[in-house]
Scaffold this active site. Structure first.
Site, PDB file in Angstrom:
ATOM      1  N   GLY A   7       0.841  -1.202   0.000  1.00 21.67           N
ATOM      2  CA  GLY A   7       0.000   0.000   0.000  1.00 21.67           C
ATOM      3  C   GLY A   7       0.870   1.244   0.000  1.00 21.67           C
ATOM      4  N   SER A  10      -0.552   7.613   1.604  1.00 17.37           N
ATOM      5  CA  SER A  10       0.241   8.576   2.377  1.00 17.37           C
ATOM      6  C   SER A  10       0.969   7.899   3.544  1.00 17.37           C
ATOM      7  CB  SER A  10      -0.652   9.713   2.875  1.00 17.37           C
ATOM      8  OG  SER A  10      -1.735   9.202   3.619  1.00 17.37           O
ATOM      9  N   GLY A  12       1.713   4.612   3.922  1.00 19.25           N
ATOM     10  CA  GLY A  12       2.720   3.681   3.390  1.00 19.25           C
ATOM     11  C   GLY A  12       3.991   4.426   2.999  1.00 19.25           C
ATOM     12  N   ASN A 103      -7.335   1.568  10.363  1.00 25.36           N
ATOM     13  CA  ASN A 103      -8.265   2.213  11.281  1.00 25.36           C
ATOM     14  C   ASN A 103      -9.410   1.262  11.600  1.00 25.36           C
ATOM     15  OD1 ASN A 103      -7.507   4.819  12.093  1.00 25.36           O
ATOM     16  ND2 ASN A 103      -7.944   5.617  10.050  1.00 25.36           N
ATOM     17  N   LYS A 184      -8.544   4.289  19.825  1.00 26.43           N
ATOM     18  CA  LYS A 184      -8.403   4.980  18.533  1.00 26.43           C
ATOM     19  C   LYS A 184      -9.750   4.990  17.799  1.00 26.43           C
ATOM     20  CE  LYS A 184      -6.111   6.888  15.030  1.00 26.43           C
ATOM     21  NZ  LYS A 184      -5.511   6.145  13.930  1.00 26.43           N
ATOM     22  N   ASN A 188     -11.848   8.103  16.262  1.00 30.22           N
ATOM     23  CA  ASN A 188     -12.263   8.148  14.858  1.00 30.22           C
ATOM     24  C   ASN A 188     -13.782   8.205  14.705  1.00 30.22           C
ATOM     25  OD1 ASN A 188      -9.702   8.102  13.731  1.00 30.22           O
ATOM     26  ND2 ASN A 188      -9.600   5.884  13.708  1.00 30.22           N
ATOM     27  N   ASN A 192     -14.267  11.910  13.003  1.00 34.75           N
ATOM     28  CA  ASN A 192     -14.313  11.776  11.545  1.00 34.75           C
ATOM     29  C   ASN A 192     -15.675  12.055  10.923  1.00 34.75           C
ATOM     30  OD1 ASN A 192     -11.631  11.365  11.428  1.00 34.75           O
ATOM     31  ND2 ASN A 192     -11.695   9.240  10.779  1.00 34.75           N
ATOM     32  N   ASN A 202     -11.248  20.086  12.942  1.00 39.63           N
ATOM     33  CA  ASN A 202     -11.390  19.330  14.192  1.00 39.63           C
ATOM     34  C   ASN A 202     -11.696  20.223  15.399  1.00 39.63           C
ATOM     35  OD1 ASN A 202     -10.681  17.267  12.517  1.00 39.63           O
ATOM     36  ND2 ASN A 202      -8.733  16.791  13.513  1.00 39.63           N
ATOM     37  N   GLU A 262     -13.702   5.745   5.264  1.00 37.59           N
ATOM     38  CA  GLU A 262     -13.526   4.547   6.102  1.00 37.59           C
ATOM     39  C   GLU A 262     -14.721   4.345   7.043  1.00 37.59           C
ATOM     40  OE1 GLU A 262      -9.061   3.508   6.761  1.00 37.59           O
ATOM     41  OE2 GLU A 262      -9.415   5.501   7.590  1.00 37.59           O
TER      42      GLU A 262
END
Lengths: 308, 308
Positions: A7, A10, A12, A103, A184, A188, A192, A202, A262
């Site tokens: 992958g 960004s 990776g 995630n 986490k 998220n 998100n 945010n 996601e």
């Protein structure tokens, strides 16, 4: 020891940069042949504030026939791409150590199907932006937290991963992977979808009390199904909003760029737990359906991995 | 018989135009002296498609000392402005007939305090846009529906109001004011907040199945507390979305123009009923808090009526 990275988004590319920085040989597996060709020919550029570095790298397109040579593999595709590349991972899993940094928690059922390999889970708190197929910018500093998924994992493997730690790329070892991922996931699941729905940064979630109220309701629902100790966790979410006040969340970026989000891995996973527990989570359902609606509006299907 | 109109927003000006069209003398009461001066000096312009008409009109600023002379009064201020102008209405209520055309149902408790007068309720399905203090554009055609609020109201009064009916401005008499207002409230409670949150046109709510799903959940909550017969009502909402597919709802316009919305009169009223009935309406709460949050972001306080 060489490291393969599956992958070349960004995150990776960010890992590739920091591994190359300390001289580790990296093989980067990409979705398209074009990106692999570009990386092999021109190397890649790593930006970090005003610094700009150039690294050479070995890249290849990931296909069903890919044979991974390195004993360590970082899996940095998005969670919804995992299903597609799972056959390659399965074929190559023997005796390897995988670091999964997706995630959400929706990838856990996949991992249970992997045998004869070591699995480490990670969460990435960095901000990174892919500027092109061979250029990445490190836009926000955080930590990579890692925790073994297997009991009795070879200590030496964790030591190797921890050796990647650098001043601007610290790696921190955690005992309890569930707690690590769940915390986490809470962050998220709150930040998100809300930032993506209202197209806000945010910090607005804590500056505007009405948004904070919505976030708090999502929080109550989320911790109720994850069944985690929540002392300090709400304050943790608030402090992340404050620290990243001027940032746009990854989901807001995805919506703006008309990419798939996601949401399935995050709110979708929480809703699946709620269903098992026979609970209804109306606020989580509301944001889940909202993001799905915005994805439909954007309706640009993401390219699948070409040859898988 | 002359007619006074309290409130010179888009709907107040639209009524003024169609009443002047059939030769009725109209006195228009405004919030600011500036608007009254402009109307008295230059008259006002009524646009309707490609037609443009010029009418003279008598205008005055509404103050605590205002003495209304006409036997008929159309109250066309927004619901959240009603509280402010109520003292003037009370002072002038004796023997008059009032037509209230507010959205929502939050104004009903006010009306019960008015005595020695006749009250007619109306809902307005037209679209109108105020282009300046003395110019209005008729942008969407519908009906004005009216129903007596008092039992035993003088038939002659209703006949006079029905006499305002014109080809592009039909007035329709209804028997049951509660059903009339409740049906309009359902439409407003679904279309307005959702279009404002996602900044979408009305038609998108039925073109995108995920938005339709959210709208349906709001529908179920709303009809449960209004306790209305719902045969056909869902289809009615869908058909309004289809007929006004390219329109932006009034709440979306308010959010875009950083004006205060009617969320209190609409979703706020539904939540107050739910509270009385000890029900929780999470979807309605979600959209209510969202619109409040967007108002805070806009945070431009609306000017109150100057001298009240």
């Amino acid at each position: 020891m060489g490291v393969s990275i599956l992958g070349a988004g960004s995150i990776g590319l960010l890992f590739a940069a920091y591994l190359r920085e300390i001289g580790i040989k990296v093989t980067l597996y990409t979705r398209t042949t074009q990106q692999a060709d570009l990386l092999n020919k021109d190397g890649f550029i790593f930006r970090n504030g005003e610094k700009k570095k150039h690294f050479s790298i070995c890249a290849a397109q990931l296909t069903l026939n890919t044979e991974i040579n390195d004993p360590f593999v970082i899996v940095s595709v998005k969670q919804h791409q995992l299903k597609e590349i799972m056959p390659v991972i399965k074929k190559n899993c023997h005796n390897r150590c995988f670091l999964f940094i997706q995630n959400g928690m929706g990838h856990l059922p996949f991992l249970e199907k992997l045998t004869h390999c070591s699995i480490v889970l990670g969460i990435v708190e960095h901000g990174a932006m892919k500027l092109s197929g061979n250029e990445v910018n490190h836009t926000g500093y955080g930590k990579v937290k890692i925790a073994p998924f297997d009991e009795g994992i070879d200590e030496e493997k964790l030591v190797f991963i921890e050796s990647w730690s650098q001043h601007q790329f610290p790696i921190e070892f955690q005992q309890d992977w569930y707690k690590m991922l769940a915390n986490k996931l809470v962050v998220n699941a709150l930040i998100n979808p809300l930032t993506a729905i209202y197209r806000i940064k945010n910090g607005t979630l804590v500056k505007n009390g009405c948004f904070t109220k919505l976030m708090r309701q999502l929080y109550e629902e989320t911790v109720s199904v994850l069944m985690i100790q929540n002392e300090g966790l709400w304050d943790h979410v608030v402090s992340i909003c404050e620290k990243t006040a001027k940032n746009e969340s990854s989901m807001l970026c995805d919506i703006k760029l008309k990419r798939r989000t996601e949401i399935d891995a995050i709110s979708g996973y929480i809703l699946s737990l709620a269903k098992e527990q026979k609970k209804t989570l109306p606020y989580t359902e509301f944001v889940f359906t909202s993001i799905k609606a915005l994805e439909v509006e954007n309706s640009e299907a993401e390219q699948p991995y070409e040859k898988l």
